[in-house]
Design a protein around this motif. Structure first.
Motif, PDB file in Angstrom:
ATOM      1  N   PHE A  37     -33.603   7.957 -67.170  1.00  0.00           N
ATOM      2  CA  PHE A  37     -33.039   7.600 -65.878  1.00  0.00           C
ATOM      3  C   PHE A  37     -32.720   8.887 -65.134  1.00  0.00           C
ATOM      4  O   PHE A  37     -32.680   9.966 -65.725  1.00  0.00           O
ATOM      5  CB  PHE A  37     -31.748   6.782 -66.069  1.00  0.00           C
ATOM      6  N   ARG A  38     -32.473   8.762 -63.836  1.00  0.00           N
ATOM      7  CA  ARG A  38     -32.066   9.938 -63.078  1.00  0.00           C
ATOM      8  C   ARG A  38     -31.050   9.548 -62.019  1.00  0.00           C
ATOM      9  O   ARG A  38     -31.003   8.397 -61.581  1.00  0.00           O
ATOM     10  CB  ARG A  38     -33.282  10.612 -62.428  1.00  0.00           C
ATOM     11  N   GLN A  39     -30.255  10.528 -61.639  1.00  0.00           N
ATOM     12  CA  GLN A  39     -29.236  10.288 -60.618  1.00  0.00           C
ATOM     13  C   GLN A  39     -29.164  11.488 -59.696  1.00  0.00           C
ATOM     14  O   GLN A  39     -28.852  12.607 -60.125  1.00  0.00           O
ATOM     15  CB  GLN A  39     -27.876  10.043 -61.274  1.00  0.00           C
ATOM     16  N   GLU A  44     -27.088   6.061 -56.817  1.00  0.00           N
ATOM     17  CA  GLU A  44     -26.893   5.409 -58.102  1.00  0.00           C
ATOM     18  C   GLU A  44     -27.934   5.911 -59.104  1.00  0.00           C
ATOM     19  O   GLU A  44     -29.022   6.369 -58.726  1.00  0.00           O
ATOM     20  CB  GLU A  44     -27.014   3.891 -57.943  1.00  0.00           C
ATOM     21  N   ARG A  45     -27.590   5.785 -60.371  1.00  0.00           N
ATOM     22  CA  ARG A  45     -28.537   6.137 -61.420  1.00  0.00           C
ATOM     23  C   ARG A  45     -29.699   5.143 -61.386  1.00  0.00           C
ATOM     24  O   ARG A  45     -29.485   3.918 -61.299  1.00  0.00           O
ATOM     25  CB  ARG A  45     -27.848   6.098 -62.781  1.00  0.00           C
ATOM     26  N   GLU A  46     -30.918   5.671 -61.441  1.00  0.00           N
ATOM     27  CA  GLU A  46     -32.088   4.809 -61.331  1.00  0.00           C
ATOM     28  C   GLU A  46     -33.044   4.996 -62.503  1.00  0.00           C
ATOM     29  O   GLU A  46     -33.122   6.062 -63.113  1.00  0.00           O
ATOM     30  CB  GLU A  46     -32.845   5.082 -60.015  1.00  0.00           C
ATOM     31  N   ALA A  92     -32.723  15.661 -59.364  1.00  0.00           N
ATOM     32  CA  ALA A  92     -31.680  14.780 -59.896  1.00  0.00           C
ATOM     33  C   ALA A  92     -31.239  15.303 -61.252  1.00  0.00           C
ATOM     34  O   ALA A  92     -31.875  16.192 -61.828  1.00  0.00           O
ATOM     35  CB  ALA A  92     -32.202  13.351 -60.040  1.00  0.00           C
ATOM     36  N   TYR A  94     -31.294  14.187 -64.960  1.00  0.00           N
ATOM     37  CA  TYR A  94     -32.088  13.260 -65.759  1.00  0.00           C
ATOM     38  C   TYR A  94     -31.371  12.972 -67.082  1.00  0.00           C
ATOM     39  O   TYR A  94     -30.951  13.897 -67.778  1.00  0.00           O
ATOM     40  CB  TYR A  94     -33.474  13.846 -66.018  1.00  0.00           C
ATOM     41  N   TYR A  95     -31.292  11.674 -67.400  1.00  0.00           N
ATOM     42  CA  TYR A  95     -30.604  11.226 -68.598  1.00  0.00           C
ATOM     43  C   TYR A  95     -31.555  10.470 -69.515  1.00  0.00           C
ATOM     44  O   TYR A  95     -32.378   9.684 -69.028  1.00  0.00           O
ATOM     45  CB  TYR A  95     -29.472  10.268 -68.232  1.00  0.00           C
ATOM     46  N   THR A 108     -29.654   0.238 -66.256  1.00  0.00           N
ATOM     47  CA  THR A 108     -28.704   1.046 -67.025  1.00  0.00           C
ATOM     48  C   THR A 108     -27.884   0.203 -67.990  1.00  0.00           C
ATOM     49  O   THR A 108     -27.551   0.660 -69.086  1.00  0.00           O
ATOM     50  CB  THR A 108     -27.753   1.795 -66.079  1.00  0.00           C
ATOM     51  N   TRP A 114     -26.155   7.137 -74.291  1.00  0.00           N
ATOM     52  CA  TRP A 114     -26.607   8.021 -73.209  1.00  0.00           C
ATOM     53  C   TRP A 114     -26.394   9.478 -73.588  1.00  0.00           C
ATOM     54  O   TRP A 114     -25.432   9.817 -74.285  1.00  0.00           O
ATOM     55  CB  TRP A 114     -25.824   7.727 -71.935  1.00  0.00           C
ATOM     56  N   GLY A 117     -27.268  14.562 -69.841  1.00  0.00           N
ATOM     57  CA  GLY A 117     -28.090  14.848 -68.674  1.00  0.00           C
ATOM     58  C   GLY A 117     -28.548  16.290 -68.582  1.00  0.00           C
ATOM     59  O   GLY A 117     -27.918  17.200 -69.124  1.00  0.00           O
TER      60      GLY A 117
END
Length: 124
Positions: A37-39, A44-46, A92, A94-95, A108, A114, A117
């Motif tokens: 995911f990325r934010q 918002e985290r996407e 962003a 990245y997670y 999410t 998690w 990041g």
């Protein structure tokens, strides 16, 4: 104790490439679906990409199709995200995320664990 540790982020020019790595410990990696995911700031985290237990199924957001590749090495308990043709809008944190079980969520809320990041910055 489950730990997910991302690395490989950095500053790159538009059109460049980076490979993110997520090293895991404390879980049975091959029995977890994995996702990236990325934010971006103020957003918002996407969802970016996800992969099944043995890599047979992958899913990607439309915005990264044809440019990003998700993969995993269960022998090394490691998840990867190869990012090519990077754009400024890819900037962003990245997670990586892990989900116990076979489902492969793209939200999410579907993930149990998690990482902290890693920052990716793409300059124009």
């Amino acid at each position: 104790q489950v730990q997910l540790v991302e690395s490989g982020g950095g500053l790159v020019q538009a059109g460049g490439s980076l490979r993110l790595t997520c090293s895991s410990s404390g879980l049975t990696f091959s029995r977890h679906s994995m996702g990236w995911f990325r934010q971006a700031p103020g957003k918002e985290r996407e969802f970016v990409a996800a992969i099944s237990w043995f890599g047979g199924s992958t899913y990607k957001a439309d915005s990264v199709k044809g440019r990003f590749t998700i993969s995993r090495d269960n022998a090394k308990n490691t998840l990867y995200l190869q990012m090519n043709s990077l754009k400024p809008e890819d900037t962003a944190v990245y997670y990586c995320a892990a989900r116990t079980g076979a489902n492969i969520p793209t939200t999410t809320t579907g993930y149990n664990y998690w990482g902290q990041g890693t920052q990716v910055t793409v300059s124009s």
